[in-house]
Design a protein around this motif. Structure first.
Motif, PDB file in Angstrom:
ATOM      1  N   TRP A   1     -91.679  85.898  70.433  1.00 28.45           N
ATOM      2  CA  TRP A   1     -92.626  86.943  70.072  1.00 28.45           C
ATOM      3  C   TRP A   1     -94.041  86.474  70.399  1.00 28.45           C
TER       4      TRP A   1
ATOM      5  N   TYR B   1     -93.399  77.889  65.987  1.00 29.22           N
ATOM      6  CA  TYR B   1     -94.314  78.871  65.422  1.00 29.22           C
ATOM      7  C   TYR B   1     -95.749  78.484  65.726  1.00 29.22           C
TER       8      TYR B   1
ATOM      9  N   PHE C   1     -94.089  83.586  58.745  1.00 32.26           N
ATOM     10  CA  PHE C   1     -93.227  84.352  59.645  1.00 32.26           C
ATOM     11  C   PHE C   1     -91.938  83.565  59.916  1.00 32.26           C
TER      12      PHE C   1
ATOM     13  N   ILE D   1     -88.561  83.751  62.658  1.00 32.25           N
ATOM     14  CA  ILE D   1     -87.834  84.357  63.767  1.00 32.25           C
ATOM     15  C   ILE D   1     -86.350  84.110  63.570  1.00 32.25           C
TER      16      ILE D   1
ATOM     17  N   LEU E   1     -88.437  89.372  63.777  1.00 30.04           N
ATOM     18  CA  LEU E   1     -89.580  88.612  63.290  1.00 30.04           C
ATOM     19  C   LEU E   1     -89.892  89.125  61.889  1.00 30.04           C
TER      20      LEU E   1
ATOM     21  N   TYR F   1     -97.503  93.543  68.890  1.00 32.18           N
ATOM     22  CA  TYR F   1     -96.519  92.477  68.962  1.00 32.18           C
ATOM     23  C   TYR F   1     -95.513  92.760  70.072  1.00 32.18           C
TER      24      TYR F   1
ATOM     25  N   CYS G   1     -92.062  91.465  72.208  1.00 30.26           N
ATOM     26  CA  CYS G   1     -90.850  90.666  72.302  1.00 30.26           C
ATOM     27  C   CYS G   1     -90.728  90.145  73.730  1.00 30.26           C
TER      28      CYS G   1
END
Length: 127
Positions: free
Chosen positions: A36, A60, A68, A70, A81, A94, A96
């Protein structure tokens, strides 16, 4: 034709939660690196989170670490997410992203790792 379709964006208050989904069609990504990214108004697109298939490694951005998460459901060819403790600075579109194969941890942060991109979903966090 490969398509990545994001959903789950919207408006959330600071401190709230959202879960973004990215469903892939056209090929399976169950053994590929997925990630992401986000682009805030007036800024460059930046890395948010990613995960490999083989080692199950996750990465991250420092700005989202601890808030967050994933995850992926290979049976559904979908990556998620989970956004908790949202902050106004999380406001962005956001995206992908999916790679053509699996990569090692060190490659997860670069946009050039990813071959396929979704159209983006807007997330707005109000203060």
């Amino acid at each position: 034709q490969v398509l990545l379709v994001e959903s789950g964006g919207g408006l959330v208050q600071a401190g709230g939660s959202l879960r973004l989904s990215c469903a892939a069609t056209g090929r399976t990504f169950s053994r590929n690196t997925m990630g992401w990214f986000r682009r805030a108004p007036g800024k460059e697109r930046e890395f948010v989170a990613a995960m490999t298939w083989g080692a199950g490694s996750t990465a991250y951005a420092d700005s989202v670490k601890g808030r967050f998460t994933i995850s992926r459901d290979n049976a559904k060819n979908t990556v998620y997410l989970q956004m908790n403790s949202a902050k106004p600075e999380d406001t962005a579109v956001y995206y992908c992203a999916a790679a053509a194969r699996d990569f090692s941890y060190g490659n997860l942060y670069a946009e050039t790792t990813y071959n396929y991109w979704g159209q983006g979903t807007q997330v707005t966090v109000s203060s």
